[in-house]
Design an enzyme around this catalytic site. Structure first.
Site, PDB file in Angstrom:
ATOM      1  N   THR A  97     -15.397   0.886 -14.165  1.00 17.37           N
ATOM      2  CA  THR A  97     -15.982   2.291 -13.885  1.00 17.37           C
ATOM      3  C   THR A  97     -15.426   3.137 -12.492  1.00 17.37           C
ATOM      4  OG1 THR A  97     -18.099   1.644 -14.593  1.00 17.37           O
ATOM      5  CG2 THR A  97     -18.423   3.634 -13.333  1.00 17.37           C
ATOM      6  N   THR A 123     -12.376  -3.450   4.137  1.00 20.73           N
ATOM      7  CA  THR A 123     -11.894  -4.909   4.026  1.00 20.73           C
ATOM      8  C   THR A 123     -11.881  -5.285   2.537  1.00 20.73           C
ATOM      9  OG1 THR A 123     -12.506  -5.029   6.156  1.00 20.73           O
ATOM     10  CG2 THR A 123     -12.303  -7.054   5.147  1.00 20.73           C
ATOM     11  N   CYS A 161     -24.396  -0.184 -22.053  1.00 24.49           N
ATOM     12  CA  CYS A 161     -24.793   0.862 -21.122  1.00 24.49           C
ATOM     13  C   CYS A 161     -25.810   1.793 -22.120  1.00 24.49           C
ATOM     14  CB  CYS A 161     -23.627   1.677 -20.733  1.00 24.49           C
ATOM     15  SG  CYS A 161     -22.263   0.559 -20.219  1.00 24.49           S
TER      16      CYS A 161
HETATM   17  C1  LIG Z   1     -14.062   0.213 -22.475  1.00 28.13           C
HETATM   18  C2  LIG Z   1     -14.786   0.020 -21.033  1.00 28.13           C
HETATM   19  N1  LIG Z   1     -14.615   0.899 -19.985  1.00 28.13           N
HETATM   20  C3  LIG Z   1     -15.366   0.775 -18.772  1.00 28.13           C
HETATM   21  C4  LIG Z   1     -16.266   0.001 -18.710  1.00 28.13           C
HETATM   22  C5  LIG Z   1     -17.043  -0.106 -17.325  1.00 28.13           C
HETATM   23  O1  LIG Z   1     -16.545  -1.380 -16.760  1.00 28.13           O
HETATM   24  P1  LIG Z   1     -17.347  -2.091 -15.463  1.00 28.13           P
HETATM   25  O2  LIG Z   1     -18.513  -2.740 -15.912  1.00 28.13           O
HETATM   26  O3  LIG Z   1     -16.474  -2.996 -14.779  1.00 28.13           O
HETATM   27  O4  LIG Z   1     -17.489  -1.018 -14.568  1.00 28.13           O
HETATM   28  C6  LIG Z   1     -16.721  -0.982 -19.722  1.00 28.13           C
HETATM   29  C7  LIG Z   1     -17.952  -2.072 -19.643  1.00 28.13           C
HETATM   30  O5  LIG Z   1     -18.501  -2.265 -20.728  1.00 28.13           O
HETATM   31  C8  LIG Z   1     -15.789  -0.813 -20.911  1.00 28.13           C
HETATM   32  O6  LIG Z   1     -16.500  -1.619 -21.977  1.00 28.13           O
END
Ligand SMILES: Cc1ncc(COP(=O)(O)O)c(C=O)c1O
Length: 422
Positions: free
Chosen positions: A112, A277, A365
């Site tokens: 993210t 850090t 999500c």
């Molecule tokens: C294609 C994709 N992008 C971004 C993310 C977000 O990653 P993170 O959970 O490391 O923030 C995900 C998580 O499911 C994902 O599948």
């Protein structure tokens, strides 16, 4: 009851461990204790949501949680040892991604952050450019950023996909403008597993615009080989927890020569690009995971298990449909996204959960919104199929015993639910 039968199947499998009756008896007792202790009677088929941390990764991280606690920026050798471990991890990640220079890897907190930084950073560096090109099937970490920008007077071109989830690269080419700041496209779709031809898209973007090209590689890394040096991709997002590293660590690849403003300012860490850090233990874990997955040998076995699971479900269960394509060249080897017509995916998920099996109805999500997945809507999958979609995503720790167990219980679950809905 179903949970219990899984235990039996699992325990039965332990016979493979030893022919010697005494040793087998000891293994049996130990296994039973283990099951009770860690509730091991769970089958995890949701590896696109997150993965188990590999034991090798934990072993690599451990010293950086205990004896090597020095600050990597400190000048004495106790700090320098931690700095060296961080730089080794940077090389391991660069190696996995086929980056030409380890300095192109900047550690972040995960996918993210990398996605957000790539887009917001590019816009900050190019304040006169107000146009962004992306697709309708991106993860929220890109999609929500673009929706927010759209509300703030940026113009977004949302590229459509067809019923298999594929992009029209001609449409992408035609969407490029003088004021396009960034094109952001994922490599592998987290729900369908469909792969976009990002190397070809990079060439189109570079030939027809001055935009930067960002690729969300989060659900592809560790599952398929990536060779960034050979592409014109400018920015590439990575997340460790998708390939057996811990959560909360990832990276953004920034091609040499691409100028992206720092995401955090302060002590100048990460070459001045992300101050603070460094989380040395997490970074070391990411490097160890990169090293673990880079030969892709485990993925061949995973692909065979996924094929078995997918083919038998489609074969045995009437009115089940694969979302996406069955062409292995255009999909992830570990993902099967299957719709059960006229059923509710959340109910199937709950039934599987009762039997000790973890799956997803799509992106983790999305699971709070109780609507059909945005990806399936973009693919124009009929509502009767989109609402009954289940994603099975496998990884190196899955076994054939687990797949057999699923294939044993799922047809009955679906049959019962069909009877209930009638
Ligand atoms: C294609 C994709 N992008 C971004 C993310 C977000 O990653 P993170 O959970 O490391 O923030 C995900 C998580 O499911 C994902 O599948």
């Amino acid at each position: 009851m179903e949970k219990f039968s899984f235990l039996l199947i699992y325990l039965f499998d332990f016979q493979k461990f030893s022919e010697n009756k005494l040793i087998f008896a000891l293994e049996f007792i130990l296994a039973r204790r283990l099951f009770r202790f860690v509730n091991f009677a769970m089958i995890y088929f949701d590896n696109n949501a997150t993965t188990q941390i590999a034991p090798e990764v934990i072993r690599a991280m451990q010293p950086f949680l205990t004896e090597f606690y020095g600050n990597p920026s400190s000048a004495y050798s106790f700090g320098r040892e931690v700095r060296n471990a961080i730089e080794t991890s940077r090389e391991q990640v660069a190696d996995l991604l086929g980056a030409s220079d380890a300095a192109e890897i900047v550690f972040t907190s995960g996918g993210t952050e990398s996605d957000n930084w790539a887009i917001f950073g590019t816009l900050e560096a190019n304040p006169s450019k107000k146009h962004i090109v992306t697709t309708r099937v991106e993860h929220e970490a890109v999609r929500c950023v673009c929706e927010k920008l759209e509300r703030n007077n940026f113009e977004i071109t949302w590229l459509d996909v067809d019923e298999k989830g594929f992009l029209d690269t001609e449409e992408l080419k035609n969407s490029l403008r003088k004021d396009t700041a960034i094109v952001s496209v994922m490599l592998a779709n987290n729900e369908t597993g469909i792969l976009f031809p990002v190397a070809e898209i990079a060439e189109i973007v570079k030939e027809h615009s001055a935009a930067l090209f960002h690729v969300d590689g989060v659900n592809a890394v560790g599952k398929i080989p990536v060779d960034l040096e050979r592409t014109q991709i400018d920015l590439f997002s990575v997340s460790g927890h998708k390939f057996h590293a811990p959560k909360g660590i990832g990276a953004l690849y920034i091609k040499n020569g691409v100028s992206l403003p720092s995401i955090k300012i302060g002590g100048g860490q990460e070459n001045g690009r992300r101050a603070g850090t460094e989380a040395a233990h997490q970074i070391v874990g990411l490097g160890a995971a990169a090293d673990l997955v880079k030969d892709f040998s485990a993925m061949e076995r995973v692909a065979a298990l996924k094929d078995k699971l997918e083919n038998e479900i489609l074969d045995k269960i009437p009115n089940s449909h694969l979302n996406g394509t069955n062409d292995p060249n255009f999909r992830l080897p570990n993902t099967a996204y299957i719709s059960f017509e006229n059923l509710n995916g959340e109910v199937i998920l709950a039934k599987l959960n009762d039997a000790g099996v973890c799956v997803s109805t799509g992106s983790a999500c999305n699971s709070k919104t109780h609507t059909a997945s945005a990806v399936l809507q973009a693919m124009n999958i009929p509502y009767s199929q989109a609402m009954g979609a289940i994603r099975f995503s496998l990884a190196r720790f899955n076994t054939e015993t687990e797949v057999n167990f699923l294939l044993e219980i799922l047809p009955k679950i679906i049959e019962d639910l069909k009877k209930m809905s009638l």
